[in-house]
Design a protein around this motif. Structure first.
Motif, PDB file in Angstrom:
ATOM      1  N   LYS A   1       0.825  -1.212   0.000  1.00  0.00           N
ATOM      2  CA  LYS A   1       0.000   0.000   0.000  1.00  0.00           C
ATOM      3  C   LYS A   1       0.858   1.261   0.000  1.00  0.00           C
ATOM      4  O   LYS A   1       0.446   2.293  -0.536  1.00  0.00           O
TER       5      LYS A   1
ATOM      6  N   GLN B   1       1.645   1.764  -3.598  1.00  0.00           N
ATOM      7  CA  GLN B   1       0.488   2.314  -4.310  1.00  0.00           C
ATOM      8  C   GLN B   1       0.352   3.812  -4.052  1.00  0.00           C
ATOM      9  O   GLN B   1       0.123   4.595  -4.985  1.00  0.00           O
TER      10      GLN B   1
ATOM     11  N   CYS C   1      -4.057  -2.382  -6.024  1.00  0.00           N
ATOM     12  CA  CYS C   1      -3.376  -2.972  -4.862  1.00  0.00           C
ATOM     13  C   CYS C   1      -4.362  -3.894  -4.161  1.00  0.00           C
ATOM     14  O   CYS C   1      -5.408  -3.440  -3.686  1.00  0.00           O
TER      15      CYS C   1
END
Length: 821
Positions: free
Chosen positions: A197, A200, A213
């Motif tokens: 994350k 991302q 993601c």
């Protein structure tokens, strides 16, 4: 029923959003059964929902046959009764993770519904019939399981590049990819998910139109294979896949990645299924275990077998020495390398060895110089010295703490504060982790009959009738634990005194639920003086816990037991004092995630984590970034947050591994961290802390140290765990202890001394395993070595083996002597 009049009134604008789980054999939940019967009834007019736009989100589990059966029934019935379906039914799978479907639904559905309610129904129907069923050009850039539509490229400020740079050469070939950047993770404890994350969130490029993601197992629901991986890109371009995967158990794949790996390994999977994919794998592991990064190695091998092209060799990060040394350089460079490979550009620049503290340059040294001069100003002139002298006397404890940590390297000088633009100050708040709504007086009266005490909620679960068809124990989870109580307790360390337990028992009495544990902890701290007796911290306890008498929670040696423990009352009180929350405010009812009605006191005690030490760098960095956004958006003119923001930004961008280690040694909790920085309470409300910043309570897992065969048939079923009480002193001299183990030690004090039973309920649930098991044959010799598990599970193994031998002996005796009837 109270909305039927509104539905039948044409002049009232209305829309209907239904979110429904499935229980039993495809049945609707009890609080939805009347509605389902109403919309399915033949006597219900087919115009009941005429021209009313509706959308349905179903929650289910693909491990069961009737996946989202209740939602499918509602979705079909609403259409037959005249409803106008706003979008296709969305089904979220709990087996793979609800978030991948739920979060995009939540983010987009209200805006879609508002637009549909303002439309002319007749025109909307004509437009719907004229629409092509293939693509939806107005869809959100967020990915839904049904489709992954291309989105406009992100608008970012381009840096000037040298004419010979690989990026400029690449841009002349292809300006944008036709498929998203896929970042997939397999995570057991959250590390791999955090890293994915972070990647991302950090992507600011324009080549990939979107970033997906999700867990590895969601590849099928997101239709990544059908819509992207199996399709050839124009020219020599390929699809981009980043995989971050940890290893769990004995070289096993995490639960949210095992289906993806089984699909890759399946014989029926085509050999060239990944031929149009460029990929890179980051494997997380621990060299203290034999199967180091085995999951990542397996995925890398299978991707190559399916003809995917690796952009860089497999990268393995070792938790034993520190993940950051490997993870940070990989994160800083991998997206650029993957983007170049997907463009079809072969970068001629030599490979650079990156240390854990260095950010690799993009294309030239100028960018690197800019970053360095902005983040770490030199402290070699008189101006810097005078600045240090002026600001060292700051009244902010947090600023002084950060300066002290930076003392050796920068002489305590904080990095220059990044200038905030208007766009920065107007940034939206970070995505909430949960929703919290204070109920009105009318709503509170309507819920007055609901039990609000913490123990009563667990007791209610205990009283509920639970099916005993399956004895797997999986029906109890961390979301629905069993309310157990302590049956027996003792210290396994012979030198441990029970004097503190006796004093604690006198304080607690028979009503542990309503007692303040602060005085109890003081008793143990006084008796076990770590300065006088270093061995006082070596305390090992054994607890025997009750299980349901219907045997609906079963276990085997080798399994673990999950426990949910509350935040200590003293910590909750400190949080309340920071925001001046009073008792009437804590007793008011709130709606948590629009599903659970509890008191604010319950939320602070059982839902959010206030007491775990901050020891995860990735989590803390993300927390600090969210705090910085909230501080900017608050735009408070009464409080000057610049110096404290400088200190917080220093932690995010400038801390070295040694400085992080020094910070983590103090084991600060979130509440203690808040106490160091006044802006965290003056500029950020307690509501934002609960809904956005505070992590959820995490369960603690303990190896089972007993055998179900050792309990007599006529006795109450029990389970035993053994653990070391975590009790230590930080380098600054502050006494600290384990949140769970100190709580369990205090709770068991009345049982240790024989002073009575413990009335407090413990929320427990099983965590079965398939690998950590005894061999099935009794004659197989055993050598038991516990490098990471300790000896607790082996106690259970030995009890189990002894009980099996006794059963075998009794069976042989019965066969020889016969049985009288």
């Amino acid at each position: 029923r109270r909305y039927q009049t509104d539905w039948a009134t044409p002049s009232i604008k209305k829309g209907l959003i239904v979110i429904c789980s499935t229980s039993g054999n495809g049945d609707s939940p009890e609080n939805a059964s009347k509605f389902v019967r109403f919309i399915k009834r033949k006597t219900t007019p087919e115009t009941t929902f005429e021209n009313i736009p509706f959308a349905v989100l179903g929650l289910g589990d693909t491990n069961y046959d009737q996946f989202c059966g209740a939602a499918k029934t509602i979705n079909k019935a609403l259409a037959t009764k005249g409803g106008r379906r706003l979008q296709e039914l969305q089904c979220a799978d709990e087996a793979l993770g609800l978030e991948a479907v739920v979060e995009p639904f939540i983010e987009t559905i209200v805006d879609k519904m508002r637009q549909a309610m303002n439309e002319d129904p007749a025109a909307a129907k004509e437009e719907e019939s004229a629409k092509e069923p293939t693509t939806d050009t107005t869809s959100s850039s967020k990915v839904t399981p049904k489709s992954l539509p291309p989105t406009p490229p992100l608008v970012v400020e381009e840096e000037k590049k040298d004419d010979s740079s690989p990026e400029l050469l690449a841009s002349t070939l292809t300006t944008v990819s036709s498929s998203p950047l896929c970042i997939l993770y397999g995570s057991a404890t959250g590390n791999a998910e955090f890293i994915a994350k972070d990647l991302q969130k950090a992507y600011k490029g324009t080549f990939f139109p979107d970033v997906v993601c999700a867990p590895l197992n969601n590849y099928k629901k997101l239709k990544l294979l059908e819509q992207h991986w199996s399709q050839a890109q124009p020219g020599s371009n390929k699809h981009a896949v980043l995989i971050v995967c940890s290893t769990t158990g004995n070289g096993d794949i995490p639960e949210n990645g095992d289906r993806f790996v089984r699909w890759l390994a399946r014989k029926s999977t085509a050999e060239d299924v990944m031929q149009h994919v460029n990929y890179a794998v980051l494997a997380l592991g621990d060299t203290n275990y034999d199967q180091f990064c085995e999951a990542g190695k397996k995925i890398d091998s299978l991707m190559k077998k399916r003809q995917a092209t690796p952009v860089v060799p497999l990268t393995c990060a070792d938790e034993a020495t520190g993940l950051e040394d490997t993870v940070e350089p990989w994160k800083h460079s991998i997206v650029t390398k993957l983007e170049e490979a997907c463009r079809g550009v072969v970068c001629s620049s030599p490979t650079t060895v990156v240390s854990g503290d260095t950010i690799p340059s993009a294309t030239n040294t100028a960018a690197t110089t800019t970053v360095t001069s902005e983040e770490v100003p030199a402290a070699t002139n008189a101006t810097a010295k005078s600045s240090t002298t002026a600001t060292t006397s700051s009244s902010f404890a947090g600023v002084a703490m950060i300066r002290q940590l930076l003392q050796k390297r920068t002489n305590g000088v904080l990095p220059t504060l990044k200038n905030s633009t208007t766009a920065d100050s107007q940034q939206c708040k970070p995505t909430p982790l949960r929703t919290l709504q204070i109920l009105t007086e009318e709503e509170q009266l309507a819920h007055a009959a609901i039990p609000t005490s913490d123990s009563n909620s667990i007791l209610e679960w205990d009283r509920q009738t639970i099916s005993t068809v399956s004895s797997s124990g999986i029906i109890y989870t961390h979301l629905r634990p069993y309310g157990s109580h302590i049956v027996q307790a003792r210290y396994l360390t012979q030198q441990t005194s029970t004097v503190a337990a006796q004093k604690a028992s006198d304080i607690l009495g028979n009503d542990t639920a309503s007692s303040n544990f602060s005085d109890v902890y003081d008793c143990f701290n006084a008796e076990f003086d770590l300065q006088k007796d270093p061995y006082a911290s070596k305390r090992v306890m054994e607890l025997t816990l009750s299980l349901p008498d219907d045997f609906s929670l079963s276990y085997e040696p080798g399994d673990s037991l999950g426990l949910l423990v509350p935040n200590p009352p003293a910590v909750v009180k400190e949080f309340c004092n920071l925001f001046q929350l009073t008792s009437p405010e804590l007793d008011q009812l709130v709606s948590l995630c629009e599903q659970q009605v509890v008191t604010l006191q319950h939320v602070l005690t059982h839902i959010v984590d206030l007491s775990s030490p901050l020891t995860n760098k990735n989590f803390l960095k993300r927390l600090l970034q969210q705090i910085d956004v909230l501080l900017l958006s608050s735009a408070s003119t009464e409080v000057d947050t610049s110096e404290e923001r400088q200190a917080l930004q220093a932690m995010i961008k400038d801390f070295t591994n040694d400085e992080w280690e020094s910070f983590f040694c103090e084991k600060y909790t979130i509440v203690e961290f808040m106490q160091h920085f006044s802006c965290l309470t003056k500029c950020i409300s307690w509501m934002d802390w609960i809904t956005i910043l505070l992590p959820p309570q995490a369960p603690r897992y303990y190896s089972v140290s007993s055998s179900p065969l050792s309990t007599a048939a006529d006795l109450e079923p029990t389970v035993t765990i053994a653990f070391s009480v975590v009790d230590y002193t930080t380098p600054s001299g502050k006494r600290k202890g384990g949140v769970a183990t100190r709580y369990l030690e205090a709770l068991a004090s009345t049982v240790i001394t024989g002073g009575g039973s413990c009335s407090e309920k413990l929320a427990i649930f099983p965590k079965p395993t398939t690998e950590f098991r005894l061999p099935p044959t009794l004659s197989t010799p055993l050598v038991l070595i516990g490098p990471g598990t300790g000896i607790a599970p082996f106690i259970g193994f030995l009890q189990h083996r002894l009980a099996q031998f006794r059963q075998k002996s009794r069976s042989s005796t019965n066969m020889l002597e016969g049985t009288w009837r």
